[in-house]
Design a protein around this motif. Structure first.
Motif, short mmCIF file in Angstrom:
data_model
loop_
_atom_site.label_atom_id
_atom_site.label_comp_id
_atom_site.label_asym_id
_atom_site.label_seq_id
_atom_site.Cartn_x
_atom_site.Cartn_y
_atom_site.Cartn_z
N ASP A 70 0.92 -1.46 0.08
CA ASP A 70 -0.09 -0.24 -0.18
C ASP A 70 0.88 1.26 0.01
O ASP A 70 0.57 2.10 -0.75
N LEU A 71 1.85 1.18 0.85
CA LEU A 71 2.80 2.39 0.64
C LEU A 71 3.40 2.53 -0.38
O LEU A 71 3.54 3.81 -1.08
N ILE A 72 3.75 1.47 -0.96
CA ILE A 72 4.54 1.57 -2.40
C ILE A 72 3.60 2.18 -3.64
O ILE A 72 4.01 2.84 -4.48
N LYS A 73 2.37 1.66 -3.45
CA LYS A 73 1.38 2.05 -4.44
C LYS A 73 0.99 3.55 -4.28
O LYS A 73 1.00 4.24 -5.07
N VAL A 127 3.94 5.41 -5.50
CA VAL A 127 4.02 5.53 -7.23
C VAL A 127 2.97 6.24 -7.61
O VAL A 127 3.25 6.84 -8.69
N ILE A 128 1.88 6.14 -7.16
CA ILE A 128 0.70 7.05 -7.65
C ILE A 128 1.02 8.63 -7.37
O ILE A 128 0.81 9.31 -8.23
N GLY A 129 1.45 9.00 -6.34
CA GLY A 129 1.95 10.48 -6.19
C GLY A 129 3.07 10.77 -7.31
O GLY A 129 3.12 11.90 -7.70
N LYS A 130 4.06 9.80 -7.54
CA LYS A 130 5.04 10.34 -8.43
C LYS A 130 4.57 10.13 -9.78
O LYS A 130 4.88 10.99 -10.53
#
Length: 143
Positions: free
Chosen positions: A38-41, A44-47
């Protein structure tokens, strides 16, 4: 004066046994992995959003620069039209642009030909050589 209340002993928290810890380990690992995903998702969405907005703004800047080039070309035609007829000034600017486009196109064609075919031929040649060497060693070792 304030009266001091007698301190009551805190109830000790029960520490889980080794069996309970081992039994709960897969659940804890799964929860940890899900939290990390969830943290990675989220990251990645923010970037990706930032990249999309940045790319859109850069595209807008390139489009505006294209309009600016058009205005500068119009200014060049108008400046030349002060000493030449307007149609001749436009023709001269168009001929200049054609020459620049041909030169850039030829340079691009030469660079493109250097990259064709887009297959890593040297690496494939080396890989085939290594494969032949391995096959040769295998035959000798089996005999």
């Amino acid at each position: 004066m304030a009266t001091a209340s007698p301190q009551q002993p805190r109830p000790r928290q029960r520490t889980p046994s080794l069996v309970e810890l081992l039994t709960d380990l897969p659940n804890r690992v799964t929860a940890l992995v899900h939290a990390e995903l969830d943290l990675i998702k989220t990251e990645v969405i923010g970037k990706a959003k930032a990249l999309g907005i940045g790319a859109g703004l850069l595209l807008a800047a390139v489009i505006i620069l294209g309009f600016m080039v058009g205005v500068l070309l119009t200014a060049a035609v108008l400046a030349l039209s002060l000493v030449l007829p307007g149609w001749l000034a436009a023709l001269i600017v168009a001929a200049f642009l054609l020459i620049v486009a041909v030169v850039v196109g030829l340079i691009g064609w030469r660079v493109l030909k250097k990259g064709l075919p887009p297959v890593p031929q040297e690496s494939l040649r080396s890989l085939r050589s290594d494969l032949r060497t391995v096959r040769g060693l295998g035959k000798r070792g089996a005999a």
